[in-house]
Design an enzyme around this catalytic site. Structure first.
Site, PDB file in Angstrom:
ATOM      1  N   PRO A 188       0.750  -1.145   0.062  1.00  0.00           N
ATOM      2  CA  PRO A 188      -0.012   0.008  -0.050  1.00  0.00           C
ATOM      3  C   PRO A 188       0.888   1.377  -0.002  1.00  0.00           C
ATOM      4  CG  PRO A 188      -0.173  -1.271   2.059  1.00  0.00           C
ATOM      5  CD  PRO A 188       0.872  -1.812   1.354  1.00  0.00           C
ATOM      6  N   THR A 189       0.447   2.380  -0.705  1.00  0.00           N
ATOM      7  CA  THR A 189       1.280   3.542  -0.725  1.00  0.00           C
ATOM      8  C   THR A 189       0.416   4.628  -0.784  1.00  0.00           C
ATOM      9  OG1 THR A 189       3.311   4.658  -1.593  1.00  0.00           O
ATOM     10  CG2 THR A 189       1.745   3.540  -3.199  1.00  0.00           C
ATOM     11  N   ARG A 231      -3.665   1.301   8.962  1.00  0.00           N
ATOM     12  CA  ARG A 231      -3.522   1.916   7.587  1.00  0.00           C
ATOM     13  C   ARG A 231      -3.282   0.813   6.610  1.00  0.00           C
ATOM     14  NH1 ARG A 231      -1.928   3.801  11.718  1.00  0.00           N
ATOM     15  NH2 ARG A 231      -0.323   2.166  12.118  1.00  0.00           N
ATOM     16  N   ARG A 278      -4.607  -3.422   0.764  1.00  0.00           N
ATOM     17  CA  ARG A 278      -4.123  -4.908   0.742  1.00  0.00           C
ATOM     18  C   ARG A 278      -5.145  -5.854   0.571  1.00  0.00           C
ATOM     19  NH1 ARG A 278      -2.395  -2.877   6.073  1.00  0.00           N
ATOM     20  NH2 ARG A 278      -0.232  -2.328   5.889  1.00  0.00           N
ATOM     21  N   ASP A 288       5.088  -2.880   3.622  1.00  0.00           N
ATOM     22  CA  ASP A 288       4.707  -1.523   3.557  1.00  0.00           C
ATOM     23  C   ASP A 288       6.053  -0.770   3.046  1.00  0.00           C
ATOM     24  OD1 ASP A 288       2.580  -2.263   5.091  1.00  0.00           O
ATOM     25  OD2 ASP A 288       3.197  -1.355   6.916  1.00  0.00           O
ATOM     26  N   ASP A 289       5.628   0.501   2.584  1.00  0.00           N
ATOM     27  CA  ASP A 289       6.751   1.236   1.740  1.00  0.00           C
ATOM     28  C   ASP A 289       7.726   1.675   2.576  1.00  0.00           C
ATOM     29  OD1 ASP A 289       5.381   3.403   2.757  1.00  0.00           O
ATOM     30  OD2 ASP A 289       4.522   4.152   0.883  1.00  0.00           O
ATOM     31  N   ASP A 290       7.794   1.769   3.830  1.00  0.00           N
ATOM     32  CA  ASP A 290       8.772   2.539   4.609  1.00  0.00           C
ATOM     33  C   ASP A 290       9.653   1.630   5.402  1.00  0.00           C
ATOM     34  OD1 ASP A 290       6.705   1.781   6.277  1.00  0.00           O
ATOM     35  OD2 ASP A 290       6.663   3.471   7.633  1.00  0.00           O
ATOM     36  N   GLU A 332      -3.529  -8.063  11.797  1.00  0.00           N
ATOM     37  CA  GLU A 332      -2.837  -9.431  11.096  1.00  0.00           C
ATOM     38  C   GLU A 332      -3.672 -10.386  11.614  1.00  0.00           C
ATOM     39  OE1 GLU A 332      -1.540  -6.918  12.777  1.00  0.00           O
ATOM     40  OE2 GLU A 332       0.046  -5.925  11.526  1.00  0.00           O
TER      41      GLU A 332
HETATM   42  N1  UDP Z   1      -0.528   3.817   4.116  1.00  0.00           N
HETATM   43  C1  UDP Z   1      -1.634   4.335   3.026  1.00  0.00           C
HETATM   44  N2  UDP Z   1      -2.625   5.227   3.458  1.00  0.00           N
HETATM   45  C2  UDP Z   1      -2.542   6.002   4.594  1.00  0.00           C
HETATM   46  C3  UDP Z   1      -1.292   5.865   5.265  1.00  0.00           C
HETATM   47  C4  UDP Z   1      -0.467   4.809   4.956  1.00  0.00           C
HETATM   48  O1  UDP Z   1      -1.839   3.558   2.021  1.00  0.00           O
HETATM   49  O2  UDP Z   1      -3.130   6.991   4.620  1.00  0.00           O
HETATM   50  C5  UDP Z   1       0.440   2.819   3.733  1.00  0.00           C
HETATM   51  C6  UDP Z   1       1.765   3.394   3.745  1.00  0.00           C
HETATM   52  O3  UDP Z   1       2.419   3.621   2.672  1.00  0.00           O
HETATM   53  C7  UDP Z   1       2.301   1.885   4.192  1.00  0.00           C
HETATM   54  C8  UDP Z   1       1.073   1.176   4.811  1.00  0.00           C
HETATM   55  O4  UDP Z   1       0.029   1.941   4.555  1.00  0.00           O
HETATM   56  O5  UDP Z   1       2.621   1.213   2.985  1.00  0.00           O
HETATM   57  C9  UDP Z   1       1.372   1.073   6.565  1.00  0.00           C
HETATM   58  O6  UDP Z   1       1.409   2.701   7.100  1.00  0.00           O
HETATM   59  P1  UDP Z   1       2.407   3.130   7.915  1.00  0.00           P
HETATM   60  O7  UDP Z   1       3.824   2.756   7.419  1.00  0.00           O
HETATM   61  O8  UDP Z   1       2.238   4.583   8.065  1.00  0.00           O
HETATM   62  O9  UDP Z   1       2.217   2.497   9.158  1.00  0.00           O
HETATM   63  P2  UDP Z   1       3.071   2.180  10.388  1.00  0.00           P
HETATM   64  O10 UDP Z   1       4.555   2.380  10.113  1.00  0.00           O
HETATM   65  O11 UDP Z   1       2.528   3.131  11.233  1.00  0.00           O
HETATM   66  O12 UDP Z   1       2.577   0.883  10.851  1.00  0.00           O
HETATM   67 MN    MN Z   2       5.526   2.096   8.496  1.00  0.00          MN
END
Ligand code: UDP
Ligand code: MN
Length: 258
Positions: A10-11, A84, A89, A117-119, A204
């Site tokens: 997701p991004t 999020r 997903r 996740d993208d980060d 999950e």
């Molecule tokens: N994400 C999204 N929409 C949103 C916020 C987050 O699609 O409004 C995506 C985000 O790019 C990432 C995943 O959902 O791939 C999880 O989000 P995040 O990394 O912010 O969550 P955390 O690190 O807090 O678990």
């Molecule tokens: Mn994250």
């Protein structure tokens, strides 16, 4: 041939999006037989992501679905308030079930599904660990849940409990980055998906409980003794000077993609 790894990411649009996608894609370029399913949290496919994927050199599928307004985290909400990437997903799962459903005369689908996740930060090794997933494989995740790591605890080759700082009684107290599911299992359970209404920390579990039991989990990464993926989070860049310059008509050129 190797089983394909389908990575669902997701991004969403924000200042660091292209940087995150660049880091991720350049990891994935080192992974053989990987198919990237990128799902934008957006009412349409954005030019930035469209163009980025075209030039990425990866095998990919580009999807989009906006998060319902009442589900979306607002600017001032704490990040734990709402899960999020849920609809995204699920959209990735929907595409897999539609596109990869067994065709008449075709053999069984050999593949693995992973939610990336993208980060986060991914070691190449984790992809080779997950490639042999039969049903659901699991491993530790670093820097998550207010802990150095969380992990399944393995005794006699089986997962017997979970090392987690919080609510260990959850059915599967694991981060999204800590498991992969075989494509076959995803296709055999068409209703398994992520429940955005699940209580905090149960996202999950909402997916996995429809697919496996704890004793069926396949521990990877040396009996879950190695951290090969990290739940890193990217700092939001400060734009104070940008805004000050913008007020004087001297902001950065908006046609330069960042
Ligand atoms: N994400 C999204 N929409 C949103 C916020 C987050 O699609 O409004 C995506 C985000 O790019 C990432 C995943 O959902 O791939 C999880 O989000 P995040 O990394 O912010 O969550 P955390 O690190 O807090 O678990
Ligand atoms: Mn994250």
């Amino acid at each position: 041939s190797l089983p394909t790894i389908f990575v669902i990411t997701p991004t969403y649009a924000r200042l660091v999006q292209k940087a995150e996608l660049t880091r991720l894609s350049q990891t994935f370029l080192h992974v053989p037989q990987l198919h990237w399913i990128v799902v934008e949290d957006s009412p349409h496919k954005t030019p930035l992501v469209t163009d980025f994927l075209m030039k990425s050199g990866l095998t990919y599928t580009h999807l989009h679905v906006p998060t319902a307004k009442d589900r979306k985290l607002q600017e001032d909400d704490p990040s734990w308030l709402k899960p999020r990437g849920v609809e995204q997903r699920n959209e990735g799962l929907r595409w897999l079930r539609e596109d990869r459903r067994p065709q008449p005369g075709e053999g069984r689908q050999r593949g693995v599904v992973y939610f990336a996740d993208d980060d986060n930060t991914y070691s190449l090794q984790i992809f080779e660990e997950m490639r042999s997933t039969q049903r659901v494989s699991v491993w530790p995740v670093g820097l998550v849940g207010g802990m150095k790591y969380e992990r399944p605890v393995v005794e006699g080759g089986k997962v017997v409990r979970f090392h987690t700082g919080w609510r260990p009684s959850r059915p599967f107290p694991m981060d999204m980055a800590g498991f992969a599911v075989s494509l076959k299992l995803v296709l055999a359970n068409p209703d398994a998906c992520f429940d955005g209404e699940a209580p905090m920390g149960f996202l999950e579990s909402s997916f996995l409980k429809g697919l496996v039991t704890m004793d069926e989990l396949e521990p990877k990464a040396d009996n879950c003794s190695k951290v090969l993926v990290w739940h890193t989070r990217t700092e939001k860049p400060k734009m104070k000077r940008e805004e000050a310059l913008q007020a004087q008509g001297l902001g950065s050129d908006p046609t330069v993609e960042v």
